[in-house]
Motif scaffolding. Structure first.
Motif, PDB file in Angstrom:
ATOM      1  N   SER A  19       0.823  -1.223   0.000  1.00 49.94           N
ATOM      2  CA  SER A  19       0.000   0.000   0.000  1.00 49.94           C
ATOM      3  C   SER A  19       0.848   1.261   0.000  1.00 49.94           C
ATOM      4  CB  SER A  19      -0.874   0.068   1.254  1.00 49.94           C
ATOM      5  OG  SER A  19      -1.708  -1.025   1.369  1.00 49.94           O
ATOM      6  N   SER A  33      -2.249  -6.831  -5.281  1.00 50.62           N
ATOM      7  CA  SER A  33      -2.205  -5.396  -5.055  1.00 50.62           C
ATOM      8  C   SER A  33      -2.900  -5.015  -3.762  1.00 50.62           C
ATOM      9  CB  SER A  33      -2.862  -4.662  -6.229  1.00 50.62           C
ATOM     10  OG  SER A  33      -2.869  -3.271  -5.974  1.00 50.62           O
ATOM     11  N   SER A  34      -2.155  -4.391  -2.879  1.00 49.09           N
ATOM     12  CA  SER A  34      -2.740  -3.803  -1.676  1.00 49.09           C
ATOM     13  C   SER A  34      -3.213  -2.404  -2.044  1.00 49.09           C
ATOM     14  CB  SER A  34      -1.697  -3.710  -0.569  1.00 49.09           C
ATOM     15  OG  SER A  34      -1.128  -4.968  -0.328  1.00 49.09           O
ATOM     16  N   GLY A  35      -3.716  -1.699  -1.074  1.00 53.87           N
ATOM     17  CA  GLY A  35      -4.073  -0.297  -1.305  1.00 53.87           C
ATOM     18  C   GLY A  35      -5.549   0.004  -1.195  1.00 53.87           C
ATOM     19  N   ALA A  36      -6.385  -1.044  -1.077  1.00 53.77           N
ATOM     20  CA  ALA A  36      -7.828  -0.801  -1.041  1.00 53.77           C
ATOM     21  C   ALA A  36      -8.222   0.006   0.193  1.00 53.77           C
ATOM     22  CB  ALA A  36      -8.575  -2.129  -1.071  1.00 53.77           C
ATOM     23  N   ILE A  37      -7.660  -0.381   1.333  1.00 56.81           N
ATOM     24  CA  ILE A  37      -8.053   0.302   2.569  1.00 56.81           C
ATOM     25  C   ILE A  37      -7.589   1.759   2.533  1.00 56.81           C
ATOM     26  CG2 ILE A  37      -7.735   0.349   5.089  1.00 56.81           C
ATOM     27  CD1 ILE A  37      -7.618  -2.751   4.967  1.00 56.81           C
ATOM     28  N   ALA A  38      -6.341   1.936   2.103  1.00 57.35           N
ATOM     29  CA  ALA A  38      -5.800   3.306   2.041  1.00 57.35           C
ATOM     30  C   ALA A  38      -6.629   4.189   1.100  1.00 57.35           C
ATOM     31  CB  ALA A  38      -4.342   3.260   1.602  1.00 57.35           C
ATOM     32  N   ASN A  79      -6.456  -9.417  -4.404  1.00 52.43           N
ATOM     33  CA  ASN A  79      -6.362  -8.811  -3.081  1.00 52.43           C
ATOM     34  C   ASN A  79      -7.123  -9.699  -2.120  1.00 52.43           C
ATOM     35  OD1 ASN A  79      -5.791  -7.015  -0.982  1.00 52.43           O
ATOM     36  ND2 ASN A  79      -6.862  -5.274  -1.912  1.00 52.43           N
ATOM     37  N   GLU A  80      -6.939  -9.456  -0.838  1.00 51.98           N
ATOM     38  CA  GLU A  80      -7.727 -10.219   0.118  1.00 51.98           C
ATOM     39  C   GLU A  80      -9.164  -9.716   0.065  1.00 51.98           C
ATOM     40  OE1 GLU A  80      -6.121 -10.479   4.061  1.00 51.98           O
ATOM     41  OE2 GLU A  80      -7.484 -12.139   4.519  1.00 51.98           O
ATOM     42  N   ASP A 127     -11.500  -8.527   1.882  1.00 56.17           N
ATOM     43  CA  ASP A 127     -11.584  -7.996   3.246  1.00 56.17           C
ATOM     44  C   ASP A 127     -13.004  -7.974   3.802  1.00 56.17           C
ATOM     45  OD1 ASP A 127      -8.817  -7.270   3.925  1.00 56.17           O
ATOM     46  OD2 ASP A 127      -8.952  -5.912   2.228  1.00 56.17           O
ATOM     47  N   GLY A 151      -4.704 -10.887   6.560  1.00 52.26           N
ATOM     48  CA  GLY A 151      -4.342  -9.624   7.194  1.00 52.26           C
ATOM     49  C   GLY A 151      -3.108  -9.006   6.570  1.00 52.26           C
ATOM     50  N   ASP A 152      -2.394  -9.770   5.781  1.00 48.45           N
ATOM     51  CA  ASP A 152      -1.250  -9.204   5.073  1.00 48.45           C
ATOM     52  C   ASP A 152      -1.160  -9.866   3.705  1.00 48.45           C
ATOM     53  OD1 ASP A 152       1.091 -11.365   5.002  1.00 48.45           O
ATOM     54  OD2 ASP A 152       0.003 -11.560   6.883  1.00 48.45           O
ATOM     55  N   ASN A 153      -0.813  -9.054   2.745  1.00 45.27           N
ATOM     56  CA  ASN A 153      -0.770  -9.576   1.380  1.00 45.27           C
ATOM     57  C   ASN A 153       0.548 -10.286   1.061  1.00 45.27           C
ATOM     58  OD1 ASN A 153      -3.349  -8.948   0.713  1.00 45.27           O
ATOM     59  ND2 ASN A 153      -2.857  -7.180  -0.578  1.00 45.27           N
ATOM     60  N   SER A 195       0.736  -3.678   6.477  1.00 45.90           N
ATOM     61  CA  SER A 195       0.250  -4.366   7.659  1.00 45.90           C
ATOM     62  C   SER A 195       1.180  -5.504   8.033  1.00 45.90           C
ATOM     63  CB  SER A 195      -1.160  -4.874   7.409  1.00 45.90           C
ATOM     64  OG  SER A 195      -1.171  -5.614   6.208  1.00 45.90           O
TER      65      SER A 195
HETATM   66  N1  GLU Z   1      -5.902  -5.944   1.721  1.00 45.11           N
HETATM   67  C1  GLU Z   1      -5.322  -4.733   2.223  1.00 45.11           C
HETATM   68  C2  GLU Z   1      -5.653  -3.543   1.311  1.00 45.11           C
HETATM   69  O1  GLU Z   1      -5.895  -3.715   0.134  1.00 45.11           O
HETATM   70  C3  GLU Z   1      -3.811  -4.789   2.287  1.00 45.11           C
HETATM   71  C4  GLU Z   1      -3.171  -5.810   3.145  1.00 45.11           C
HETATM   72  C5  GLU Z   1      -1.616  -5.677   3.068  1.00 45.11           C
HETATM   73  O2  GLU Z   1      -1.128  -4.721   2.532  1.00 45.11           O
HETATM   74  O3  GLU Z   1      -0.902  -6.548   3.509  1.00 45.11           O
HETATM   75  O4  GLU Z   1      -5.622  -2.424   1.740  1.00 45.11           O
END
Ligand code: GLU
Length: 388
Positions: free
Chosen positions: A30, A67-72, A152-153, A155, A165-167, A229
């Protein structure tokens, strides 16, 4: 059936490991994708990454992105405050942000004529056999169609207990699931250090790891950062999964434009070097670990085809013994009762019994849906060498 090609050359030079890989998983943290101050996508950097990915595709390599970044991204969209979020808030943010994230990938890859496909997974999807097989099947199909899966996870449905909890670990599980040869973890650290470089001026980069020993774990513990994370611990855990799957892994900084090109040009990083290959690990697993739940008896033609490294087609099977599910291990015997091979069946025993002796083109008519042409695909077969 294990050809020399599958054996890894321990002397291969590290930058070329990415170029040599047939199938590459790239995990993006992220902190790289989303600018921390504005919670917006860092567009110029993102474009440079996608250009690198397009380069890999052009060389004929298959690419999957975690790809992370969804929460952000979702935080900003929903107007959530800064600071730690409650689990439900993170999930809400992920739901909002995932739309934007997927859109950004689709736009950027689409501009280079590469179809993007969103795949959301949870821990259970990579651990429960049936879901695992479906996820793997979908990813394989997407790759065969020339798409880049953007993973992505999931969530929204992942509760505390069933979350990665971590990608980092999710990416390693994906690499294992689809027999990737190379996993790239891009974050804002240059790699594993002997100690936390922020606290210890004597900390040095570890360029290569061949086994995740307690010493290596201790280094990760000492250097855990607040990045994403996961920190370094989850990266080392990912390394353990990757190595056990015969997949090379690299931890590298993505804090440069064109981060994959930089890696190939020899940028600083930590390589986790696998001593086996994904195909070899998979065959060994099929050959050893599982208890067979049934048997397929094959005619002489099929036995000869198997000996040449071909898949087992329904046409060559004369009998189905036992009860098994799709994906279960079965023994393949000849009509004299000798065990020729072990393999994972693409059909359950009831379906198998209905399609044996038939040409593969008949499968759809008999079962009412279009399944695989093979009863056991050659990648899912391990020959048993008991008689000469
Ligand atoms: N799934 C989370 C997201 O997209 C990220 C988890 C991670 O970065 O490890 O924000």
């Amino acid at each position: 059936m294990l050809s020399g090609k599958m054996t890894r050359d321990p002397a291969d030079s590290s930058p070329s490991r990415i170029a040599a890989a047939r199938r590459v998983v790239i995990k993006i943290g992220s902190a790289l994708l989303v600018d921390r101050a504005s919670n917006r996508l860092d567009a110029p950097w993102f474009e440079s990454l996608v250009e690198d990915i397009a380069g890999l595709r052009q060389r004929g390599q298959e690419v999957l992105v975690v790809s992370s970044g969804a929460i952000a991204l979702g935080r900003r969209h929903l107007g959530l405050r800064t600071g730690p979020l409650r689990l439900e808030e993170s999930q809400a943010a992920a739901a909002a942000g995932q739309v934007q994230l997927a859109h950004a990938w689709q736009e950027a890859l689409g501009a280079r004529r590469i179809p993007a496909a969103q795949v959301l997974l949870t821990l259970g999807d990579t651990e429960q056999r049936r879901r695992y097989l479906n996820a793997r099947g979908t990813l394989e199909t997407l790759l065969a169609l020339g798409a880049v899966p953007v993973i992505n996870e999931n969530d929204t449905v992942a509760t505390e207990e069933i979350r990665y909890g971590d990608n980092d670990r999710l990416a390693a599980r994906v690499a294992q699931m689809i027999s990737a040869d190379c996993l790239v973890l891009l974050s804002d650290t240059t790699g594993l250090h002997t100690a936390d470089p922020a606290r210890d001026p004597d900390a040095t980069l570890v360029p290569e790891v061949r086994a995740v020993t307690p010493e290596i774990e201790a280094m990760a513990g000492a250097s855990a950062t607040d990045v994403g994370s996961g920190g370094m611990i989850t990266k080392v855990m990912a390394g353990r999964i990757a190595l056990s799957a015969g997949c090379h892994m690299v931890i590298a900084s993505g804090r440069v434009r064109h981060p994959l090109a930089a890696l190939e040009a020899g940028a600083e990083c930590t390589w986790f070097v696998a001593s086996s290959s994904p195909a070899r690990v998979r065959k060994q697993w099929i050959a050893g670990a599982l208890q067979p739940s049934g048997e397929l008896v094959v005619d002489a033609g099929a036995a000869a085809a198997l000996a040449q490294g071909k898949s087992l087609l329904p046409a060559g099977v004369v009998r189905v013994n036992g009860r098994f599910e799709r994906g279960d291990l079965v023994l393949v015997r000849d009509t004299a009762g000798r065990v020729l091979a072990r393999g994972l069946s693409a059909y359950d025993s009831t379906e198998a019994a209905r399609i044996i002796g038939l040409r593969s083109s008949m499968i759809e008519q008999v079962l009412g849906y279009r399944g695989r042409e093979e009863l056991i695909h050659r990648n899912d077969l391990a020959m048993v060498e008991t008689h000469g």
